[in-house]
Design a protein around this motif. Structure first.
Motif, PDB file in Angstrom:
ATOM      1  N   ALA A   1       0.834  -1.177   0.000  1.00 29.78           N
ATOM      2  CA  ALA A   1       0.000   0.000   0.000  1.00 29.78           C
ATOM      3  C   ALA A   1       0.879   1.240   0.000  1.00 29.78           C
ATOM      4  CB  ALA A   1      -0.915  -0.003   1.211  1.00 29.78           C
ATOM      5  N   GLY A   2       1.100   1.807  -1.161  1.00 32.92           N
ATOM      6  CA  GLY A   2       1.897   3.025  -1.262  1.00 32.92           C
ATOM      7  C   GLY A   2       3.389   2.802  -1.368  1.00 32.92           C
ATOM      8  N   SER A   3       3.870   1.646  -0.945  1.00 31.68           N
ATOM      9  CA  SER A   3       5.307   1.411  -1.037  1.00 31.68           C
ATOM     10  C   SER A   3       5.623   0.291  -2.028  1.00 31.68           C
ATOM     11  CB  SER A   3       5.895   1.084   0.343  1.00 31.68           C
ATOM     12  OG  SER A   3       5.289  -0.071   0.867  1.00 31.68           O
ATOM     13  N   GLU A   4       4.777   0.136  -3.009  1.00 29.50           N
ATOM     14  CA  GLU A   4       5.016  -0.856  -4.052  1.00 29.50           C
ATOM     15  C   GLU A   4       6.260  -0.482  -4.836  1.00 29.50           C
ATOM     16  OE1 GLU A   4       1.589  -1.425  -6.497  1.00 29.50           O
ATOM     17  OE2 GLU A   4       0.250  -1.497  -4.772  1.00 29.50           O
ATOM     18  N   TYR A   5       6.914  -1.484  -5.401  1.00 28.96           N
ATOM     19  CA  TYR A   5       8.136  -1.273  -6.163  1.00 28.96           C
ATOM     20  C   TYR A   5       7.919  -0.160  -7.200  1.00 28.96           C
ATOM     21  CZ  TYR A   5      12.225  -2.083  -9.005  1.00 28.96           C
ATOM     22  OH  TYR A   5      13.406  -1.913  -9.688  1.00 28.96           O
ATOM     23  N   GLY A   6       8.806   0.826  -7.181  1.00 30.00           N
ATOM     24  CA  GLY A   6       8.750   1.913  -8.148  1.00 30.00           C
ATOM     25  C   GLY A   6       7.899   3.106  -7.723  1.00 30.00           C
ATOM     26  N   PHE A  10       8.314   4.068  -2.212  1.00 33.31           N
ATOM     27  CA  PHE A  10       9.402   3.100  -2.353  1.00 33.31           C
ATOM     28  C   PHE A  10      10.723   3.820  -2.624  1.00 33.31           C
ATOM     29  CE2 PHE A  10      12.147   0.573  -5.101  1.00 33.31           C
ATOM     30  CZ  PHE A  10      12.275  -0.599  -4.374  1.00 33.31           C
ATOM     31  N   LYS A  11      10.707   4.783  -3.532  1.00 29.47           N
ATOM     32  CA  LYS A  11      11.924   5.532  -3.861  1.00 29.47           C
ATOM     33  C   LYS A  11      12.430   6.311  -2.644  1.00 29.47           C
ATOM     34  CE  LYS A  11      10.564   5.916  -8.668  1.00 29.47           C
ATOM     35  NZ  LYS A  11      10.027   6.802  -9.695  1.00 29.47           N
ATOM     36  N   TYR A  12      11.527   6.904  -1.902  1.00 34.33           N
ATOM     37  CA  TYR A  12      11.913   7.641  -0.698  1.00 34.33           C
ATOM     38  C   TYR A  12      12.577   6.702   0.312  1.00 34.33           C
ATOM     39  CZ  TYR A  12      11.598  10.252   3.641  1.00 34.33           C
ATOM     40  OH  TYR A  12      11.906  10.866   4.828  1.00 34.33           O
ATOM     41  N   ILE A  13      11.973   5.541   0.522  1.00 37.28           N
ATOM     42  CA  ILE A  13      12.516   4.575   1.485  1.00 37.28           C
ATOM     43  C   ILE A  13      13.900   4.088   1.043  1.00 37.28           C
ATOM     44  CG2 ILE A  13      12.193   2.247   2.429  1.00 37.28           C
ATOM     45  CD1 ILE A  13       9.154   2.889   2.456  1.00 37.28           C
ATOM     46  N   THR A  14      14.080   3.806  -0.243  1.00 34.77           N
ATOM     47  CA  THR A  14      15.394   3.316  -0.685  1.00 34.77           C
ATOM     48  C   THR A  14      16.473   4.378  -0.506  1.00 34.77           C
ATOM     49  OG1 THR A  14      15.129   3.944  -3.018  1.00 34.77           O
ATOM     50  CG2 THR A  14      14.395   1.723  -2.379  1.00 34.77           C
ATOM     51  N   LYS A  15      16.103   5.631  -0.650  1.00 37.19           N
ATOM     52  CA  LYS A  15      17.091   6.707  -0.476  1.00 37.19           C
ATOM     53  C   LYS A  15      17.516   6.850   0.979  1.00 37.19           C
ATOM     54  CE  LYS A  15      15.582   9.173  -4.570  1.00 37.19           C
ATOM     55  NZ  LYS A  15      15.054  10.409  -5.140  1.00 37.19           N
ATOM     56  N   MET A  16      16.735   6.331   1.907  1.00 40.49           N
ATOM     57  CA  MET A  16      17.097   6.374   3.322  1.00 40.49           C
ATOM     58  C   MET A  16      18.306   5.488   3.607  1.00 40.49           C
ATOM     59  SD  MET A  16      13.289   6.485   5.063  1.00 40.49           S
ATOM     60  CE  MET A  16      13.849   5.702   6.526  1.00 40.49           C
ATOM     61  N   LYS A  17      18.499   4.433   2.814  1.00 47.51           N
ATOM     62  CA  LYS A  17      19.629   3.522   3.042  1.00 47.51           C
ATOM     63  C   LYS A  17      20.955   4.264   2.936  1.00 47.51           C
ATOM     64  CE  LYS A  17      18.748   0.528  -0.191  1.00 47.51           C
ATOM     65  NZ  LYS A  17      18.652  -0.652  -1.045  1.00 47.51           N
ATOM     66  N   SER A  18      21.160   4.984   1.848  1.00 47.80           N
ATOM     67  CA  SER A  18      22.444   5.672   1.665  1.00 47.80           C
ATOM     68  C   SER A  18      22.577   6.863   2.616  1.00 47.80           C
ATOM     69  CB  SER A  18      22.644   6.094   0.204  1.00 47.80           C
ATOM     70  OG  SER A  18      21.540   6.804  -0.281  1.00 47.80           O
ATOM     71  N   ARG A  19      21.455   7.506   2.952  1.00 42.26           N
ATOM     72  CA  ARG A  19      21.523   8.599   3.946  1.00 42.26           C
ATOM     73  C   ARG A  19      21.954   8.053   5.304  1.00 42.26           C
ATOM     74  NH1 ARG A  19      16.623  10.557   1.431  1.00 42.26           N
ATOM     75  NH2 ARG A  19      15.409   9.621   3.100  1.00 42.26           N
ATOM     76  N   THR A  20      21.416   6.904   5.690  1.00 40.80           N
ATOM     77  CA  THR A  20      21.787   6.289   6.963  1.00 40.80           C
ATOM     78  C   THR A  20      23.252   5.865   6.936  1.00 40.80           C
ATOM     79  OG1 THR A  20      19.514   5.541   7.278  1.00 40.80           O
ATOM     80  CG2 THR A  20      21.220   4.447   8.587  1.00 40.80           C
ATOM     81  N   THR A  21      23.703   5.290   5.839  1.00 37.27           N
ATOM     82  CA  THR A  21      25.117   4.913   5.717  1.00 37.27           C
ATOM     83  C   THR A  21      26.001   6.140   5.840  1.00 37.27           C
ATOM     84  OG1 THR A  21      24.622   2.963   4.387  1.00 37.27           O
ATOM     85  CG2 THR A  21      26.842   3.886   4.178  1.00 37.27           C
ATOM     86  N   ASP A 117      23.449  13.236  -2.289  1.00 36.52           N
ATOM     87  CA  ASP A 117      23.079  14.498  -2.923  1.00 36.52           C
ATOM     88  C   ASP A 117      22.439  14.265  -4.289  1.00 36.52           C
ATOM     89  OD1 ASP A 117      23.037  17.417  -3.022  1.00 36.52           O
ATOM     90  OD2 ASP A 117      24.562  17.187  -4.596  1.00 36.52           O
ATOM     91  N   ALA A 118      23.071  13.422  -5.120  1.00 37.64           N
ATOM     92  CA  ALA A 118      22.527  13.151  -6.458  1.00 37.64           C
ATOM     93  C   ALA A 118      21.161  12.469  -6.368  1.00 37.64           C
ATOM     94  CB  ALA A 118      23.505  12.291  -7.256  1.00 37.64           C
ATOM     95  N   GLN A 123      14.789  11.565  -9.605  1.00 34.76           N
ATOM     96  CA  GLN A 123      13.449  10.999  -9.526  1.00 34.76           C
ATOM     97  C   GLN A 123      13.458   9.481  -9.351  1.00 34.76           C
ATOM     98  OE1 GLN A 123      10.688  12.990  -9.445  1.00 34.76           O
ATOM     99  NE2 GLN A 123      12.258  14.572  -9.330  1.00 34.76           N
ATOM    100  N   ARG A 124      14.646   8.872  -9.408  1.00 29.49           N
ATOM    101  CA  ARG A 124      14.730   7.415  -9.342  1.00 29.49           C
ATOM    102  C   ARG A 124      15.096   6.967  -7.931  1.00 29.49           C
ATOM    103  NH1 ARG A 124      18.418   5.697 -14.224  1.00 29.49           N
ATOM    104  NH2 ARG A 124      17.420   3.705 -13.863  1.00 29.49           N
ATOM    105  N   THR A 125      15.229   5.673  -7.729  1.00 33.73           N
ATOM    106  CA  THR A 125      15.726   5.166  -6.453  1.00 33.73           C
ATOM    107  C   THR A 125      17.180   5.583  -6.324  1.00 33.73           C
ATOM    108  OG1 THR A 125      16.557   3.078  -7.335  1.00 33.73           O
ATOM    109  CG2 THR A 125      14.230   3.126  -6.646  1.00 33.73           C
TER     110      THR A 125
END
Length: 168
Positions: A1-6, A10-21, A117-118, A123-125
């Protein structure tokens, strides 16, 4: 619900990985990151131990598909099907941010700063920005063979203002 692939979530959540790293690297710790959908057939810390030192650079999973080569000793899991060619499958954006070892170093701190930053402007993951920054930046990175890249931080990122190269 709302976090389906693409989806945008989903894109916002994936960007959290590199921010956390990036935040962890800023505290001068190293990072071992593994998505939850990674299946380990060995103890992960034992398998990744050779890459957990500051001289190793970034060790990251590849999205390059398994290509059956005569005489090759690597046999994939039975669920992995061979493909005709690597170039037909993933092209150049094959660094997969779902599994990596990032030992703390200034060069990786700079690299993750650029990736975050990039990705925040795109607009992508976050995943395509790993390849774009680390391997295919027009003036600061390049592939070395099929399994490595050379990354140079932007001028002025080093306190001395010099631009030192490191292999990732």
């Amino acid at each position: 619900a709302g976090s389906e692939y693409g989806s945008s979530v989903f894109k916002y959540i994936t960007k959290m990985k590199s921010r956390t790293t990036l935040e962890i690297l800023q505290m001068q710790y190293s990072v071992v990151y593994s998505d939850l959908d990674i299946t380990w057939f060995k103890d992960p810390l034992s398998a990744l131990h050779p890459y957990m030192n500051e001289d190793a650079g970034l060790t990251i999973q590849s999205n390059a598909p398994y290509h059956n080569k005569p005489g090759e000793r690597i046999i994939p899991h039975h669920s992995v099907d061979p493909v005709e060619s690597e170039s037909a499958s993933n092209g150049f954006e094959r660094l997969n941010s779902g599994l990596y070892v990032a030992p703390y170093s200034q060069i990786l701190l700079f690299a993750f700063s650029e990736i975050v930053d990039a990705a925040s402007q795109g607009q992508r993951t976050e995943q395509p920005y790993f390849s774009r920054i680390l391997c295919y930046h027009e003036s600061r990175s390049k592939p070395i063979g099929h399994h490595a890249c050379e990354y140079r931080p932007a001028l002025g990122m080093w306190p001395s203002g010099q631009n030192s190269a490191d292999h990732l």
